[in-house]
Design an enzyme around this catalytic site. Structure first.
Site, mmCIF file in Angstrom:
data_model
loop_
_atom_site.group_PDB
_atom_site.id
_atom_site.type_symbol
_atom_site.label_atom_id
_atom_site.label_comp_id
_atom_site.label_asym_id
_atom_site.label_seq_id
_atom_site.Cartn_x
_atom_site.Cartn_y
_atom_site.Cartn_z
ATOM 1 N N ARG A 198 27.655 -19.020 31.516
ATOM 2 C CA ARG A 198 26.070 -18.299 31.847
ATOM 3 C C ARG A 198 25.815 -16.930 30.984
ATOM 4 N NH1 ARG A 198 21.474 -19.892 34.871
ATOM 5 N NH2 ARG A 198 20.496 -18.142 35.411
ATOM 6 N N GLU A 199 24.913 -16.929 30.366
ATOM 7 C CA GLU A 199 24.640 -15.741 29.587
ATOM 8 C C GLU A 199 25.720 -15.255 28.705
ATOM 9 O OE1 GLU A 199 21.130 -12.721 30.742
ATOM 10 O OE2 GLU A 199 23.091 -12.232 31.745
ATOM 11 N N ILE A 200 26.190 -16.256 28.021
ATOM 12 C CA ILE A 200 27.701 -15.864 27.270
ATOM 13 C C ILE A 200 27.317 -14.959 26.043
ATOM 14 C CG2 ILE A 200 29.219 -17.108 25.818
ATOM 15 C CD1 ILE A 200 29.434 -17.658 28.866
#
Length: 487
Positions: A198-200
């Site tokens: 997630r939202e790396i």
């Protein structure tokens, strides 16, 4: 005699002006010409989808409520596996992978995962995506169950640490997929996409290195597709111009290493008063094209916007924001959809209830299933910083043409209206009678109201083709919609 003297004075004044370089300019009202040729099939791009159906929900244990009356809302379940934080401390009760101190063994417990999925389904919504993001807290332990420094590392969003044992993580994901397939059926799971991470690029979501995440993705996607070979898998990065933008490198790495993905998600949180975050051509070039329009991009993959909000302010922790005013929200989203249609992007994942730009959503909802046509723009705005453009759409089944135009400015105090000339070439002879009506967004009332139908005649010199030309004044922070019906 008096007239001769007056004429003489005027001539002397004009000569003096020329001698001293004084130039008189007759003011000409600026006009922006937006046009397309509906008769040219090369301008037809895609059938329009309604891109506001997906809603993010974090660990939804008590079901889901979505207020929007439009479309068929679907849910993206965030942090369903555990690894969450409560009051700054690890909440192990939500974990699906646990460590038993007495027996010194790891075990799985999918009770909380099932409660979330059942809650969404029982609330009447389909699941668009399951995010395999935060690993359960037990994954901070090594294969012997030992913790580094004998304590858990906690980030803003929970467990951001890469699993200590990738082999254990792979086997665990296989167990997750087997549980889902056995419980809900293979057909149901093939309709859902699985997002790894997630939202790396954000350390509070993933504290490891870029290279470590790429390997993590490879192991995770392989585990998922070992159980469900045609499962849809992908991941989620920050926008392309952000400090820790890994999306471009991931696409290149995937191509070089033959690693599969079906979609890539990107976050987009533009400040409403910053020109470099709200000018769509510039934004697409530096934030999305650098991922999607490079040679290594998988042509069958889709680019989605997994987090979005037009924001006025952001808190220091970066995990809460204040939305921009409604007028800016509505005008901006029309421009954003122009960018989506032009570049074949899909799905804006929303937080909340989907009520930030309802007027624009209703207008955009009405054109789904119709065909988007690319267009041209000529002329300059009266106010240089006004961003003005239009969406041209053809409803083939009903012989209706739609035009939506917007006027946005990053300066909240801007007041300048723009004068538009909207032109469309149609497959009808000159002089053809058409019915026209329009609606203008009223930013004070946050509503749109339609005019009565009015009859117009097309113009032109060609035998079987002609042009409809419409003039409009468009206030800043507003948008309009024209409907043209061929009789």
């Amino acid at each position: 005699m008096k007239n001769k003297k007056r004429l003489c004075h005027i001539l002397k004044y004009i000569i003096t002006c020329f001698l001293f370089g004084v130039i008189f300019i007759i003011p000409i009202q600026a006009q922006i010409v937006l046009q397309t040729d509906f008769t040219d099939s090369e301008n037809a791009r895609q059938n329009i989808d309604y891109h506001f159906n997906v809603f993010n929900r974090i660990t939804p244990l008590n079901g889901v409520k979505i207020k929007t009356p439009l479309g068929k809302p679907r849910v993206c379940i965030v942090r369903p596996l555990g690894g969450i934080v409560k009051n700054g401390k690890p909440d192990i009760s939500k974990d699906s992978y646990k460590w038993d101190k007495k027996s010194k063994t790891f075990y799985t417990d999918f009770t909380v995962l099932k409660n979330q999925i059942d809650g969404v389904i029982n609330s009447g919504y389909a699941i668009h995506q399951i995010v395999l993001d935060n690993p359960s807290w037990a994954f901070q332990r090594n294969k012997n169950g030992e913790l580094v420094a004998d304590s858990l590392k906690v980030s803003t969003y929970g467990n951001a640490e890469p699993p200590k044992d990738y082999n254990a993580w792979s086997n665990y994901l296989k167990d997750v997929l087997k549980f889902l397939v056995n419980t809900y059926g293979e057909e149901s799971m093939l309709k859902i996409q699985f997002n790894i991470g997630r939202e790396i690029g954000t350390p509070s979501h993933w504290s490891g290195s870029k290279e470590a995440f790429f390997e993590f993705y490879k192991i995770s996607s392989s585990a998922i597709r070992e159980v469900l070979p045609t499962a849809k898998v992908g991941t989620h990065f920050l926008w392309g111009s952000s400090k820790n933008a890994w999306g471009t490198d991931f696409i290149k790495w995937s191509k070089a290493n033959n690693v599969h993905y079906d979609f890539i998600g990107v976050s987009f949180y533009p400040f409403y008063n910053k020109p470099d975050r709200t000018l769509f051509k510039e934004v697409y070039a530096k934030d999305f094209a650098v991922i999607k329009d490079i040679p290594e991009w998988h042509k069958n993959a889709k680019l989605e916007m997994h987090e979005y909000a037009l924001i006025k302010s952001l808190n220091k922790a970066g995990n809460a924001f204040e939305n921009a005013p409604k007028a800016q929200q509505n005008s901006f989203i029309v421009g954003l959809m122009k960018m989506f249609y032009e570049h074949n992007m899909q799905n804006v994942f929303q937080w909340g209830q989907g009520t930030n730009f309802e007027a624009a959503q209703e207008a955009l909802f009405s054109i789904q299933g119709q065909t988007y046509y690319t267009s041209t723009k000529n002329g300059k705005p009266l106010l240089e910083t006004n961003d003005v453009d239009a969406i041209f759409i053809k409803d083939v089944s009903n012989n209706i043409y739609n035009i939506m135009a917007y006027n946005y400015n990053a300066n909240p105090n801007a007041t300048t209206d723009e004068h538009l000339n909207l032109k469309a070439k149609l497959d009808v002879p000159p002089g053809t009678k058409v019915k026209v009506r329009f609606a203008l967004y009223n930013k004070e009332k946050d509503t749109m109201s339609w005019s009565e139908w009015k009859e117009e005649a097309t113009q032109g010199n060609e035998k079987s083709k002609s042009v409809i030309s419409l003039n409009a004044e468009l206030p800043v922070f507003s948008f309009l919609k024209y409907e043209v019906k061929v009789q």
